[in-house]
Structures are given as structure tokens and as C-alpha cells.
Design a protein around this motif. Sequence first.
Motif, PDB file in Angstrom:
ATOM      1  N   LEU A  27       0.859  -1.179   0.000  1.00 20.36           N
ATOM      2  CA  LEU A  27       0.000   0.000   0.000  1.00 20.36           C
ATOM      3  C   LEU A  27       0.900   1.236   0.000  1.00 20.36           C
ATOM      4  O   LEU A  27       1.274   1.758   1.053  1.00 20.36           O
ATOM      5  N   GLY A  28       1.303   1.648  -1.188  1.00 19.41           N
ATOM      6  CA  GLY A  28       2.220   2.775  -1.305  1.00 19.41           C
ATOM      7  C   GLY A  28       3.615   2.382  -0.821  1.00 19.41           C
ATOM      8  O   GLY A  28       3.961   1.202  -0.713  1.00 19.41           O
ATOM      9  N   ASP A  29       4.422   3.393  -0.510  1.00 21.08           N
ATOM     10  CA  ASP A  29       5.810   3.141  -0.117  1.00 21.08           C
ATOM     11  C   ASP A  29       5.961   2.830   1.363  1.00 21.08           C
ATOM     12  O   ASP A  29       6.938   2.184   1.767  1.00 21.08           O
ATOM     13  N   ASN A  30       5.006   3.277   2.184  1.00 19.79           N
ATOM     14  CA  ASN A  30       5.234   3.241   3.629  1.00 19.79           C
ATOM     15  C   ASN A  30       4.230   2.412   4.419  1.00 19.79           C
ATOM     16  O   ASN A  30       4.320   2.353   5.645  1.00 19.79           O
ATOM     17  N   HIS A  31       3.281   1.793   3.718  1.00 23.37           N
ATOM     18  CA  HIS A  31       2.246   1.056   4.435  1.00 23.37           C
ATOM     19  C   HIS A  31       1.960  -0.295   3.773  1.00 23.37           C
ATOM     20  O   HIS A  31       2.290  -0.521   2.622  1.00 23.37           O
ATOM     21  N   LEU A  32       1.331  -1.163   4.548  1.00 24.17           N
ATOM     22  CA  LEU A  32       0.893  -2.472   4.082  1.00 24.17           C
ATOM     23  C   LEU A  32      -0.558  -2.672   4.500  1.00 24.17           C
ATOM     24  O   LEU A  32      -1.001  -2.116   5.505  1.00 24.17           O
ATOM     25  N   LEU A  33      -1.275  -3.448   3.722  1.00 28.94           N
ATOM     26  CA  LEU A  33      -2.615  -3.874   4.120  1.00 28.94           C
ATOM     27  C   LEU A  33      -2.537  -5.361   4.449  1.00 28.94           C
ATOM     28  O   LEU A  33      -2.070  -6.161   3.632  1.00 28.94           O
ATOM     29  N   ILE A  34      -2.947  -5.735   5.643  1.00 33.74           N
ATOM     30  CA  ILE A  34      -2.874  -7.124   6.083  1.00 33.74           C
ATOM     31  C   ILE A  34      -4.283  -7.669   6.274  1.00 33.74           C
ATOM     32  O   ILE A  34      -5.113  -7.055   6.956  1.00 33.74           O
ATOM     33  N   VAL A  35      -4.545  -8.813   5.645  1.00 35.91           N
ATOM     34  CA  VAL A  35      -5.817  -9.511   5.827  1.00 35.91           C
ATOM     35  C   VAL A  35      -5.541 -10.772   6.633  1.00 35.91           C
ATOM     36  O   VAL A  35      -4.766 -11.638   6.216  1.00 35.91           O
ATOM     37  N   THR A  36      -6.164 -10.875   7.800  1.00 35.96           N
ATOM     38  CA  THR A  36      -6.068 -12.079   8.619  1.00 35.96           C
ATOM     39  C   THR A  36      -7.168 -13.026   8.165  1.00 35.96           C
ATOM     40  O   THR A  36      -8.343 -12.808   8.459  1.00 35.96           O
ATOM     41  N   THR A  37      -6.789 -14.054   7.424  1.00 36.00           N
ATOM     42  CA  THR A  37      -7.767 -14.974   6.829  1.00 36.00           C
ATOM     43  C   THR A  37      -8.254 -15.977   7.874  1.00 36.00           C
ATOM     44  O   THR A  37      -7.838 -15.954   9.031  1.00 36.00           O
ATOM     45  N   ASP A  38      -9.114 -16.867   7.426  1.00 35.56           N
ATOM     46  CA  ASP A  38      -9.631 -17.921   8.304  1.00 35.56           C
ATOM     47  C   ASP A  38      -8.826 -19.219   8.153  1.00 35.56           C
ATOM     48  O   ASP A  38      -9.259 -20.277   8.641  1.00 35.56           O
ATOM     49  N   ARG A  39      -7.658 -19.122   7.497  1.00 36.52           N
ATOM     50  CA  ARG A  39      -6.805 -20.311   7.396  1.00 36.52           C
ATOM     51  C   ARG A  39      -6.316 -20.732   8.776  1.00 36.52           C
ATOM     52  O   ARG A  39      -6.146 -19.901   9.676  1.00 36.52           O
ATOM     53  N   ILE A  40      -6.035 -22.011   8.904  1.00 35.65           N
ATOM     54  CA  ILE A  40      -5.427 -22.510  10.136  1.00 35.65           C
ATOM     55  C   ILE A  40      -4.324 -23.482   9.759  1.00 35.65           C
ATOM     56  O   ILE A  40      -4.450 -24.253   8.797  1.00 35.65           O
ATOM     57  N   SER A  41      -3.213 -23.405  10.487  1.00 30.72           N
ATOM     58  CA  SER A  41      -2.098 -24.308  10.227  1.00 30.72           C
ATOM     59  C   SER A  41      -1.828 -25.131  11.476  1.00 30.72           C
ATOM     60  O   SER A  41      -2.153 -24.727  12.598  1.00 30.72           O
ATOM     61  N   ALA A  42      -1.244 -26.291  11.261  1.00 32.77           N
ATOM     62  CA  ALA A  42      -0.811 -27.136  12.369  1.00 32.77           C
ATOM     63  C   ALA A  42       0.438 -27.867  11.922  1.00 32.77           C
ATOM     64  O   ALA A  42       0.509 -28.351  10.781  1.00 32.77           O
ATOM     65  N   PHE A  43       1.441 -27.903  12.796  1.00 33.80           N
ATOM     66  CA  PHE A  43       2.726 -28.537  12.475  1.00 33.80           C
ATOM     67  C   PHE A  43       3.316 -27.925  11.205  1.00 33.80           C
ATOM     68  O   PHE A  43       3.894 -28.613  10.361  1.00 33.80           O
ATOM     69  N   ASP A  44       3.117 -26.601  11.055  1.00 28.97           N
ATOM     70  CA  ASP A  44       3.638 -25.835   9.915  1.00 28.97           C
ATOM     71  C   ASP A  44       3.020 -26.233   8.577  1.00 28.97           C
ATOM     72  O   ASP A  44       3.588 -25.950   7.518  1.00 28.97           O
ATOM     73  N   VAL A  45       1.868 -26.885   8.612  1.00 25.85           N
ATOM     74  CA  VAL A  45       1.140 -27.238   7.393  1.00 25.85           C
ATOM     75  C   VAL A  45      -0.206 -26.512   7.416  1.00 25.85           C
ATOM     76  O   VAL A  45      -0.937 -26.574   8.408  1.00 25.85           O
ATOM     77  N   ILE A  46      -0.520 -25.800   6.332  1.00 21.23           N
ATOM     78  CA  ILE A  46      -1.816 -25.123   6.233  1.00 21.23           C
ATOM     79  C   ILE A  46      -2.885 -26.164   5.928  1.00 21.23           C
ATOM     80  O   ILE A  46      -2.761 -26.956   4.979  1.00 21.23           O
ATOM     81  N   LEU A  47      -3.928 -26.173   6.741  1.00 21.26           N
ATOM     82  CA  LEU A  47      -4.995 -27.149   6.572  1.00 21.26           C
ATOM     83  C   LEU A  47      -5.946 -26.719   5.454  1.00 21.26           C
ATOM     84  O   LEU A  47      -5.943 -25.569   5.029  1.00 21.26           O
ATOM     85  N   ASN A  48      -6.761 -27.668   4.996  1.00 20.05           N
ATOM     86  CA  ASN A  48      -7.549 -27.445   3.784  1.00 20.05           C
ATOM     87  C   ASN A  48      -8.764 -26.556   3.993  1.00 20.05           C
ATOM     88  O   ASN A  48      -9.193 -25.856   3.075  1.00 20.05           O
ATOM     89  N   GLN A  49      -9.333 -26.604   5.187  1.00 19.33           N
ATOM     90  CA  GLN A  49     -10.577 -25.865   5.405  1.00 19.33           C
ATOM     91  C   GLN A  49     -10.344 -24.680   6.335  1.00 19.33           C
ATOM     92  O   GLN A  49      -9.518 -24.747   7.246  1.00 19.33           O
ATOM     93  N   PRO A  50     -11.091 -23.596   6.090  1.00 22.08           N
ATOM     94  CA  PRO A  50     -11.008 -22.450   7.004  1.00 22.08           C
ATOM     95  C   PRO A  50     -11.814 -22.707   8.268  1.00 22.08           C
ATOM     96  O   PRO A  50     -12.688 -23.581   8.302  1.00 22.08           O
ATOM     97  N   ILE A  51     -11.492 -21.939   9.308  1.00 27.07           N
ATOM     98  CA  ILE A  51     -12.277 -21.932  10.539  1.00 27.07           C
ATOM     99  C   ILE A  51     -13.139 -20.669  10.494  1.00 27.07           C
ATOM    100  O   ILE A  51     -12.608 -19.564  10.569  1.00 27.07           O
TER     101      ILE A  51
END
Length: 295
Positions: A27-51
Motif C-alpha cells: 500500500l504505497g511506499d510506507n504502508h501495508l494492508l494485512i488480511v487475517t484470513t480464516d486459514r489454520i495451520s498445524a505442524f507448519d502445514v496449512i490445513l484445507n478448510q477455514p475456521i
Amino acid sequence: MNNQILNSEINHLELLNRGKVRDIYVLGDNHLLIVTTDRISAFDVILNQPIPGKGEVLNRISNFWFKRISHLLPNHLSDFDLSEAISDPEMRTSLGDRAIIVKKLKPLPIEAIVRGYLIGSGWKDYQTTGAVCGITLPENLRQADQLPEAIFTPSTKAEAGEHDQNIDYDDCVQLLGDSLADKVRNLSLQIYTEAAIYARERGIIIADTKFEFGVDDAGVLYLIDEVLTPDSSRFWPVSHYEPGKSPPSYDKQFVRDYLETLDWNKQPPAPDLPENIIKQTADKYREAEHSLTGK
């Protein structure tokens, strides 16, 4: 509950990174836009379904803590309104409470982990060596015992698909320098201690947690990423706490415990989660938010 986001799509912005949970846009030179999704990971693996609703809960809890501990240090939240980055009201509505605009900072190359209780990898280390990350602890402690005082046990930040590696404080000094390492350690312990007292009064034990920090061009230290959420912390209900065994948790340990019952090698592809596990996990995240924030 029906609104779920596994992967966000904001086509008019450049996608910088899609992590385990967060999608980060330029988002321009000085900012970011962050979206916290409904993904969930376990043991460093992203699971298939959102919570369902998980991303909104995580974002709201983080924002609650950012505000509550702002007297200790600044954080990465900016004053920009989301409408300044996303003009489409339908898109903003679909994102719900998942999106924030933050200052663009340089992340430190460590994760600042604080442990207040003996559990997880710390418990395994203690059983073998009597210490956790090189910090010698008293003899005859039990699993889930509260430590005499909280300890700072940093780790490296692993590349995607790799595991973080615990390091001792001397290694942390090598990475950050004496002054910055000392400041990060002291602030991490201070934040954890204040938050743990607050949470316990509301029925939640924060057994351990991780913080991430970044610096601006002037070297000012900021708290970034997420803070004291069920994803970055181990939350236990006070009512079910019993030293000597692993307590039930509000966090994604619930999902890990289910996955441990399966014949799965903890490598992709991940197994699907049954509906009842998805629902119970969503319920646990919302219960944690309500206990902490009253909302």
C-alpha cells in the motif's frame, strides 16, 4: 458464520506475501494492508478448510491488546481508514474485521517467545536436560507447572515449510546486538506479565506466547504482526487447570490434538477436518475473545 475467507483477493493491490494465516498487500511506499484470513495451520502445514470467523477474532483480539499495552511501546497500526485502501464497500464488507493498514517496518529476525508454564517443547527439553533453551530450571517440576518466573526463549524465523529453531540468549544478541536484544527481552517479559495477570482475572491462563517486533528507519522499536491471540499463544481455562497434565486449550492445540490421533506424517497434503472439529474450534476462538474483551 457463513462468511469465510481461505484466500483473500484484492486485485488492485500487489500481493506481497501469503503466509500461514495472513495475506499482505503493498500500500504505497510506507504502508501495508494485512488480511487475517480464516486459514489454520498445524505442524507448519496449512490445513484445507477455514475456521469460520477465525480471522476476524484474531484481528479483534490483536487490536484489543495493541491498544491495552500501547503505554509500553508503539505498534504497527496506522491511522488510515480501510476505505482509503479499498473504495469498494462490498469488498470491505466481505473482509469484515479481518483487514488492517499498518506501517511498513523492518521485522527483526527472531520470534520473541515467553514461557510462563512448562509445556510443549519446553517440557520435552526439561525432561531431557533440566533446562529450557539453556535456562536451568528447578528440579522436579511437573508438566504444565507454572515457572517461578516467566522466561524469554527466542527462536529463529524459519522459511516457509521449515520449523523455527530455538536459540539461547547469546545467539539472540548475535542477531540483534546487545542493546536491542536486551530491550526486546525486557519488553517481551513485561508485556507477557501484564497480559497474563489481566487474562487470569478473566478465566484464561496464558501459558506461553510469541511476539514479533520491527524497527523503522530511525531504529524505533515497534510491536508488529499479531499479539496474544489463540494462534500466537497457548490459552488454558483456569477452571480446568491441573498441574501434572496438559490442560484443554482455547487455542489451536485443540486441532493439533485431533490431528495427533490420525495416521498422518505431518507433511502436506493435510487431512480434512471433520465438521464437528471445525465448529468446536471456531467456538473456542470466540469464547477466548469474549473472555478477554467482553465482546
